[in-house]
Design a protein around this motif. Structure first.
Motif, PDB file in Angstrom:
ATOM      1  N   ASN B 448       0.826  -1.219   0.000  1.00 64.63           N
ATOM      2  CA  ASN B 448       0.000   0.000   0.000  1.00 64.63           C
ATOM      3  C   ASN B 448       0.852   1.256   0.000  1.00 64.63           C
ATOM      4  OD1 ASN B 448      -2.834  -0.394  -0.146  1.00 64.63           O
ATOM      5  ND2 ASN B 448      -2.781  -1.421   1.819  1.00 64.63           N
ATOM      6  N   LEU B 449       1.833   1.316   0.916  1.00 63.40           N
ATOM      7  CA  LEU B 449       2.682   2.512   1.004  1.00 63.40           C
ATOM      8  C   LEU B 449       3.553   2.655  -0.243  1.00 63.40           C
ATOM      9  CD1 LEU B 449       4.134   3.013   4.599  1.00 63.40           C
ATOM     10  CD2 LEU B 449       2.925   4.653   3.179  1.00 63.40           C
ATOM     11  N   GLY B 450       4.099   1.533  -0.706  1.00 67.56           N
ATOM     12  CA  GLY B 450       4.983   1.567  -1.882  1.00 67.56           C
ATOM     13  C   GLY B 450       4.262   2.131  -3.095  1.00 67.56           C
ATOM     14  N   VAL B 451       3.040   1.632  -3.344  1.00 65.10           N
ATOM     15  CA  VAL B 451       2.281   2.095  -4.511  1.00 65.10           C
ATOM     16  C   VAL B 451       1.996   3.601  -4.394  1.00 65.10           C
ATOM     17  CG1 VAL B 451       0.034   1.932  -5.662  1.00 65.10           C
ATOM     18  CG2 VAL B 451       1.258  -0.139  -5.052  1.00 65.10           C
ATOM     19  N   GLN B 452       1.624   4.042  -3.180  1.00 64.88           N
ATOM     20  CA  GLN B 452       1.292   5.463  -3.008  1.00 64.88           C
ATOM     21  C   GLN B 452       2.536   6.339  -3.098  1.00 64.88           C
ATOM     22  OE1 GLN B 452      -1.741   6.505  -2.908  1.00 64.88           O
ATOM     23  NE2 GLN B 452      -2.816   4.587  -2.542  1.00 64.88           N
ATOM     24  N   LEU B 453       3.605   5.961  -2.396  1.00 59.76           N
ATOM     25  CA  LEU B 453       4.797   6.815  -2.339  1.00 59.76           C
ATOM     26  C   LEU B 453       5.506   6.910  -3.694  1.00 59.76           C
ATOM     27  CD1 LEU B 453       6.377   5.901   1.125  1.00 59.76           C
ATOM     28  CD2 LEU B 453       5.337   8.062   0.440  1.00 59.76           C
ATOM     29  N   PHE B 454       5.544   5.788  -4.415  1.00 62.08           N
ATOM     30  CA  PHE B 454       6.247   5.808  -5.700  1.00 62.08           C
ATOM     31  C   PHE B 454       5.308   6.095  -6.873  1.00 62.08           C
ATOM     32  CE2 PHE B 454       8.864   3.027  -2.931  1.00 62.08           C
ATOM     33  CZ  PHE B 454       9.978   3.843  -2.866  1.00 62.08           C
ATOM     34  N   GLY B 455       4.036   6.380  -6.566  1.00 65.71           N
ATOM     35  CA  GLY B 455       3.087   6.751  -7.625  1.00 65.71           C
ATOM     36  C   GLY B 455       2.950   5.687  -8.706  1.00 65.71           C
ATOM     37  N   VAL B 456       2.935   4.419  -8.288  1.00 65.84           N
ATOM     38  CA  VAL B 456       2.840   3.336  -9.275  1.00 65.84           C
ATOM     39  C   VAL B 456       1.444   3.339  -9.912  1.00 65.84           C
ATOM     40  CG1 VAL B 456       2.952   0.825  -9.598  1.00 65.84           C
ATOM     41  CG2 VAL B 456       4.436   1.946  -7.910  1.00 65.84           C
ATOM     42  N   SER B 457       1.415   3.297 -11.233  1.00 62.75           N
ATOM     43  CA  SER B 457       0.134   3.263 -11.936  1.00 62.75           C
ATOM     44  C   SER B 457      -0.184   1.808 -12.299  1.00 62.75           C
ATOM     45  CB  SER B 457       0.249   4.137 -13.191  1.00 62.75           C
ATOM     46  OG  SER B 457      -0.816   3.876 -14.040  1.00 62.75           O
ATOM     47  N   ILE B 458      -1.345   1.345 -11.858  1.00 62.50           N
ATOM     48  CA  ILE B 458      -1.690  -0.073 -12.068  1.00 62.50           C
ATOM     49  C   ILE B 458      -2.622  -0.193 -13.278  1.00 62.50           C
ATOM     50  CG2 ILE B 458      -2.731  -2.110 -10.997  1.00 62.50           C
ATOM     51  CD1 ILE B 458      -1.856  -0.889  -8.305  1.00 62.50           C
ATOM     52  N   PRO B 459      -2.306  -1.109 -14.204  1.00 61.08           N
ATOM     53  CA  PRO B 459      -3.126  -1.252 -15.407  1.00 61.08           C
ATOM     54  C   PRO B 459      -4.601  -1.505 -15.073  1.00 61.08           C
ATOM     55  CG  PRO B 459      -1.153  -2.608 -15.560  1.00 61.08           C
ATOM     56  CD  PRO B 459      -1.185  -2.052 -14.174  1.00 61.08           C
ATOM     57  N   TYR B 460      -5.482  -1.050 -15.932  1.00 56.31           N
ATOM     58  CA  TYR B 460      -6.920  -1.229 -15.809  1.00 56.31           C
ATOM     59  C   TYR B 460      -7.484  -0.578 -14.535  1.00 56.31           C
ATOM     60  CZ  TYR B 460      -6.535  -4.502 -19.691  1.00 56.31           C
ATOM     61  OH  TYR B 460      -6.284  -5.065 -20.923  1.00 56.31           O
ATOM     62  N   ALA B 461      -6.708   0.338 -13.959  1.00 57.24           N
ATOM     63  CA  ALA B 461      -7.135   1.048 -12.734  1.00 57.24           C
ATOM     64  C   ALA B 461      -7.510   0.091 -11.606  1.00 57.24           C
ATOM     65  CB  ALA B 461      -8.283   2.009 -13.023  1.00 57.24           C
ATOM     66  N   ILE B 462      -6.850  -1.049 -11.568  1.00 56.74           N
ATOM     67  CA  ILE B 462      -7.093  -2.005 -10.479  1.00 56.74           C
ATOM     68  C   ILE B 462      -6.652  -1.349  -9.163  1.00 56.74           C
ATOM     69  CG2 ILE B 462      -6.292  -4.197  -9.488  1.00 56.74           C
ATOM     70  CD1 ILE B 462      -6.219  -5.306 -12.321  1.00 56.74           C
ATOM     71  N   SER B 463      -7.455  -1.511  -8.136  1.00 55.93           N
ATOM     72  CA  SER B 463      -7.172  -0.839  -6.863  1.00 55.93           C
ATOM     73  C   SER B 463      -5.908  -1.405  -6.191  1.00 55.93           C
ATOM     74  CB  SER B 463      -8.379  -1.045  -5.942  1.00 55.93           C
ATOM     75  OG  SER B 463      -7.993  -0.954  -4.611  1.00 55.93           O
ATOM     76  N   PRO B 464      -4.987  -0.526  -5.769  1.00 56.97           N
ATOM     77  CA  PRO B 464      -3.800  -1.008  -5.050  1.00 56.97           C
ATOM     78  C   PRO B 464      -4.172  -1.716  -3.748  1.00 56.97           C
ATOM     79  CG  PRO B 464      -3.637   1.351  -5.516  1.00 56.97           C
ATOM     80  CD  PRO B 464      -5.000   0.920  -5.942  1.00 56.97           C
ATOM     81  N   GLY B 465      -5.230  -1.221  -3.106  1.00 54.56           N
ATOM     82  CA  GLY B 465      -5.692  -1.855  -1.863  1.00 54.56           C
ATOM     83  C   GLY B 465      -6.113  -3.296  -2.109  1.00 54.56           C
ATOM     84  N   PHE B 466      -6.735  -3.534  -3.259  1.00 48.85           N
ATOM     85  CA  PHE B 466      -7.140  -4.902  -3.615  1.00 48.85           C
ATOM     86  C   PHE B 466      -5.908  -5.798  -3.752  1.00 48.85           C
ATOM     87  CE2 PHE B 466      -7.087  -7.556  -7.488  1.00 48.85           C
ATOM     88  CZ  PHE B 466      -7.787  -8.659  -7.005  1.00 48.85           C
ATOM     89  N   LEU B 467      -4.877  -5.280  -4.454  1.00 48.98           N
ATOM     90  CA  LEU B 467      -3.660  -6.084  -4.646  1.00 48.98           C
ATOM     91  C   LEU B 467      -3.013  -6.404  -3.299  1.00 48.98           C
ATOM     92  CD1 LEU B 467      -1.975  -4.414  -7.770  1.00 48.98           C
ATOM     93  CD2 LEU B 467      -3.325  -6.516  -7.677  1.00 48.98           C
ATOM     94  N   ALA B 468      -2.993  -5.387  -2.410  1.00 51.19           N
ATOM     95  CA  ALA B 468      -2.394  -5.591  -1.087  1.00 51.19           C
ATOM     96  C   ALA B 468      -3.196  -6.617  -0.289  1.00 51.19           C
ATOM     97  CB  ALA B 468      -2.325  -4.264  -0.338  1.00 51.19           C
ATOM     98  N   MET B 469      -4.511  -6.518  -0.380  1.00 50.83           N
ATOM     99  CA  MET B 469      -5.368  -7.426   0.408  1.00 50.83           C
ATOM    100  C   MET B 469      -5.273  -8.859  -0.118  1.00 50.83           C
ATOM    101  SD  MET B 469      -9.343  -6.842   1.307  1.00 50.83           S
ATOM    102  CE  MET B 469     -10.414  -8.182   1.763  1.00 50.83           C
ATOM    103  N   LEU B 470      -5.257  -9.001  -1.438  1.00 52.01           N
ATOM    104  CA  LEU B 470      -5.138 -10.342  -2.027  1.00 52.01           C
ATOM    105  C   LEU B 470      -3.806 -10.970  -1.607  1.00 52.01           C
ATOM    106  CD1 LEU B 470      -6.353 -12.432  -4.009  1.00 52.01           C
ATOM    107  CD2 LEU B 470      -5.190 -11.237  -5.863  1.00 52.01           C
TER     108      LEU B 470
END
Lengths: 176, 498
Positions: B448-470
Motif C-alpha cells: 500500500n505505502l509503496g504504490v502510493q509513495l512511488f506513484g505506481v500506476s496499475i493497469p486497468y485502474a485495479i485498486s492497489p488496496g485490492f492487490l495488497a489485500m489479495l
C-alpha cells in the motif's frame, strides 16, 4: 477438502487471473478517456475495445470472488454446527449469486455487441442487475443470518456455554 | 422560502452542532473509566450499535466524494456501495460474535487487544496498533479538511462571513468534534452516530425523490441522456471499466469487516443475541443513505452532459451544487447537516481508536502495560490527535503537500489488507499463526505505502488496496498452512468452538 483449503484455492485462482490482467497490454482508453471540454469528467468510449486483450477474464474473476466470499461466510459458522442443511443453503445462495452475476455480465456483453439495451425502472437492464441483483444476492446471506440465527450463529446452548465460561473465569479470578 | 435558503441551511447545521455538544456533555457524566471511554462498558442497545456501525461505514466520502465520483466516472464507484450487503454479511458471520466474546472474557478495549488475545504476540499487537495509527492520521486529516471545506462553502455564501478563512472553519468544526469526543468518549461518539445515522437515512431518502423529479422523465430520461452521450457511464462498470469496478467490490465488500472503527463497535453491544437485530438495521440504513451517492451523481452528470447545467469546477462539487440548485431549502439544510453527520460519525470513531492505539495498545505492546490514569491520557491523546490531524490537513492544503492525500487514500485499503486476514480469518481458523499475522500486516503495508509513495500506476485502474489485500490473504493462509498448529489459550480455544 476443508473450507480453508477451498478458500485458498479460490484466492490463488483470483491471483492467477489478476496476474494475467496485469501483464496484458491495456488497450487505449482501457479506463476511459478524458472529456474534451468538461474538466474532471471521463467518458467510457468503446466498451468492447476496452476488453480486447483480456476478453471474458473479468467474468471469471468475479466467479472466483463469489466462490471465495461464500466459502468465507461458510467458515463463519462454528465447525460443529456445519451440517448438510447448511451446506445446501450456502450452495443455493451461492448459485443465486452466480446466476445474477451471469445475467449482469451477459446483459452487458449483449449491449457491447448491439449497442442497445432496454431501460427498466429508470436504468438499463444490466445496471439494474448490478444495483439490485449484486446487492440482493448477498442480502440473501444477510437474511439467512437473521432467520437461522439461533440454529447456526448463536444457538441457545452456545450462549449458555459462553455464560458458563465467563462464570468459570470469574471464579478463577476470585480464587487468585 | 427561497430567500431564506442560507439562513435555513445555517440553522440546520447550527442545530446539529449544538446537538453534538449537548450529547458530549450528557455522555461526560456517564464516562467514568477508560473502558467507558473506549468501549462504552459494553452496554449499548441494538439500535444504537446498528446505526453507529452503518454511519461509521458510510463516511463523508460516500456523501461528498461518492456523487463526485459518479459525476466524473459514471457507475464504476457504485461497486463500493452495492457490496455493502456482502460487507455486513462478512462482518456478522465472521467476527461480530467472537470479537464480542473475546472482549468480555479478556476485557479488551481495542482491536489490537483482540489480536493479542488471539495470537499471544506483542509484535502482532504493535503492528496492528501502528497500522491503525497510520491509517487514522491520514483519514482524520482528510475528514477534518472535508468538514472545513463544507463549512466554508456554507458560511462564505452569507454576507457577514463571505471572507471566512479555511483556518477559522477548521478551528470551528474541529472544536465541536474535539469537544464531544473528549468529554464523552465513545459514548458520545455512538449516540451522536445514532442521530447522524438517522439524519443520513432521511437525507438519502429525500434526495432520491428530489433527484427523480429533476427531469420530467425521471431516471429514465437521465439514462436516455447518458446512453446517448456516452453509454458506458450508465452501464454497470462505468467509465473506469470492469477490473477497476470488480477490484473495488472485493476490497470494499470483503474489507468492511477489517475496518477497526466498525469492528470496534461490534464489541459494544449489551447482549450477543442483539446481533440478530443489529445486522439488518445496519444493512437497510446503509442502502437508503447510499442512494444519495447514486442519484445525485447520475443526475448531475446527465444535467452537464445534456447541456442543461454548466460543468462543475471539480467533481466534488456535485453534491453541494445539486443541493444549492435543485433541493428545497429545508431539504438542503437537512442534507448539509447530513454531510457533517457523515463526516463526523467517521471522524469520531477514528479519534477513539487512534487515542486507544496511542495510550493503550502501543504502551502495552512495548512495556507490557498501558499508561496509568488511562482516562486522563485518553482525553489528552484525543485532543493531541485532533490538533495534529487538523494541522496536518491545513499544511497539506496550503503547502500543496501530497502526504495527507496519500495517507487518506491509504486508509480503507490499509485497514482491509492488514486486518482482514488477521482478524476475520484468524478468529475463525485455529491454525492461523502469529508469524502469518505479522507477515500479512508487513506485506500489506509495504504494498500500500509503496504504490502510493512511488506513484505506481496499475493497469486497468485495479485498486492497489485490492492487490495488497489479495497478497496479504494468500500469505496469511499460506504461511499458517506451512506451520504446525500451536495450542491456543483455553478461553480463546473454547470461544472459537462456539
Amino acid at each position: 477438502m476443508k473450507a480453508i483449503h477451498l478458500a485458498f484455492v479460490f484466492l490463488l485462482a483470483i491471483a492467477g487471473i489478476t496476474v494475467f490482467v496485469l501483464i496484458s497490454e491495456p488497450p487505449t482508453g482501457a479506463t476511459g478517456v478524458a472529456h474534451d471540454t468538461i474538466a474532471g469528467m471521463k467518458l467510457g468510449g468503446d466498451g468492447a475495445a476496452r476488453l480486447a486483450t483480456i476478453g471474458r477474464t473479468p467474468f471469471y474473476f468475479q466467479l472466483g470472488v463469489i466462490g471465495f466470499a461464500a466459502t468465507l461466510l461458510y467458515m463463519g459458522v462454528a465447525e460443529r454446527r456445519r451440517d448438510g442443511a447448511l451446506r445446501v443453503a450456502i450452495l443455493t445462495m451461492t448459485a443465486v449469486a452466480l446466476f445474477i452475476w451471469y445475467m449482469l455480465y451477459s446483459g452487458y456483453e449483449d449491449y457491447l455487441a448491439t449497442g442497445e439495451t432496454d431501460v427498466v425502472f429508470g436504468f438499463p437492464v444490466p445496471t439494474n442487475w448490478m444495483f439490485w441483483g449484486i446487492w440482493g444476492s448477498f442480502a440473501i446471506f444477510d437474511l439467512f443470518y437473521v432467520v437461522a440465527f439461533r440454529r447456526y450463529f448463536l444457538p441457545k446452548e452456545d450462549e449458555a456455554e459462553f455464560a458458563a465460561l465467563v462464570a468459570e473465569l470469574k471464579a478463577d479470578e476470585g480464587q487468585h | 422560502m427561497e430567500e431564506y435558503r442560507q439562513a435555513i441551511i445555517l440553522t440546520c447545521v447550527g442545530l446539529y452542532m449544538v446537538m453534538c455538544i449537548w450529547v458530549g456533555l450528557w455522555a461526560m457524566r456517564r464516562t467514568k473509566s477508560a473502558g467507558d471511554f473506549f468501549v462504552a462498558g459494553r452496554g449499548l442497545g441494538p439500535i444504537v450499535v446498528s446505526l453507529a456501525v452503518f454511519s461509521s461505514t458510510l463516511s463523508g466520502f460516500g456523501f461528498v466524494g461518492g456523487p463526485g465520483l459518479v459525476y466524473a466516472t459514471g457507475l464504476s464507484s457504485i461497486w463500493m456501495a452495492v457490496c455493502s450487503a456482502l460487507g455486513y454479511a462478512t462482518g456478522f458471520y465472521l467476527i461480530s460474535k467472537r470479537i464480542r466474546m473475546v472482549a468480555e472474557v479478556r476485557d479488551t478495549m481495542s482491536l489490537p487487544d483482540v489480536v493479542f488475545a488471539r495470537y499471544g504476540s506483542n509484535a502482532a499487537r504493535l503492528l496492528t496498533a501502528g497500522t491503525i495509527l497510520l491509517g487514522v492520521l491520514g483519514y482524520l486529516a482528510t475528514q477534518i479538511l472535508a468538514m472545513a471545506l463544507v463549512l466554508q462553502s456554507i458560511l462564505s455564501a452569507t454576507e457577514a462571513l463571505a471572507d471566512i478563512s479555511l483556518i477559522a472553519c477548521v478551528v470551528v468544526s474541529s472544536a465541536v468534534l474535539i469537544f464531544y469526543c473528549v468529554t464523552g468518549g465513545i459514548l458520545a461518539s455512538v449516540y451522536t452516530d445514532l442521530v447522524q445515522g438517522i439524519v443520513m437515512i432521511v437525507s438519502g431518502a429525500l434526495v432520491v425523490v428530489t433527484a427523480a423529479s429533476v427531469f420530467d422523465g425521471g431516471f429514465s430520461e437521465v439514462s436516455a441522456i447518458l446512453l446517448q452521450r456516452d453509454g458506458e457511464d450508465i452501464m454497470p462498470f462505468g467509465t473506469l471499466g470492469t477490473m477497476a469496478s470488480l477490484s473495488w467490490f472485493f476490497l470494499f465488500g470483503l474489507g468492511l469487516a477489517g475496518q477497526p472503527h466498525v469492528a470496534t463497535k461490534m464489541m459494544m453491544n449489551r447482549k450477543l443475541s442483539d446481533n440478530r437485530i443489529i445486522m439488518p438495521v445496519a444493512v437497510l440504513g446503509y442502502v437508503v443513505a447510499a442512494m444519495l451517492w447514486i442519484s445525485v451523481g447520475v443526475v448531475m452528470r446527465a444535467l452537464v452532459l445534456g447541456d442543461v447545467a454548466m460543468p462543475l469546477g471539480a467533481p466534488d462539487e456535485a453534491a453541494p451544487a445539486f443541493l444549492t440548485t435543485y433541493a428545497h431549502p429545508l431539504l438542503a439544510g437537512i442534507v448539509f447537516a447530513g454531510l457533517f453527520a457523515a463526516i463526523m460519525s467517521t471522524a469520531d470513531g477514528f479519534l477513539n481508536i487512534g487515542a486507544a492505539a496511542i495510550i493503550h495498545d502501543i504502551p502495552k505492546a512495548i512495556r507490557g502495560r498501558s499508561l496509568d490514569n488511562e482516562l486522563f491520557w485518553a482525553r489528552t491523546a484525543t485532543i493531541g490527535l485532533s490538533v495534529l490531524s487538523a494541522g496536518f490537513a491545513l499544511y497539506s492544503f496550503y503547502g500543496s503537500n501530497a502526504l495527507v492525500a496519500i495517507l487518506g487514500a491509504f486508509g480503507w485499503g490499509t485497514f482491509a489488507a492488514a486486518l482482514v486476514p488477521v482478524v476475520v480469518i484468524g478468529l475463525n481458523w485455529k491454525q492461523a499463526s502469529a508469524r502469518a499475522a505479522i507477515v500479512a500486516i508487513i506485506a500489506s503495508l509495504t504494498i500500500n505505502l509503496g504504490v502510493q509513495l512511488f506513484g505506481v500506476s496499475i493497469p486497468y485502474a485495479i485498486s492497489p488496496g485490492f492487490l495488497a489485500m489479495l497478497t496479504s490473504l494468500i500469505l496469511f493462509i499460506g504461511v499458517s498452512l506451512l506451520e504446525k498448529t500451536k495450542p491456543l489459550p483455553k478461553d480463546i480455544d473454547r470461544i472459537m468452538d462456539l
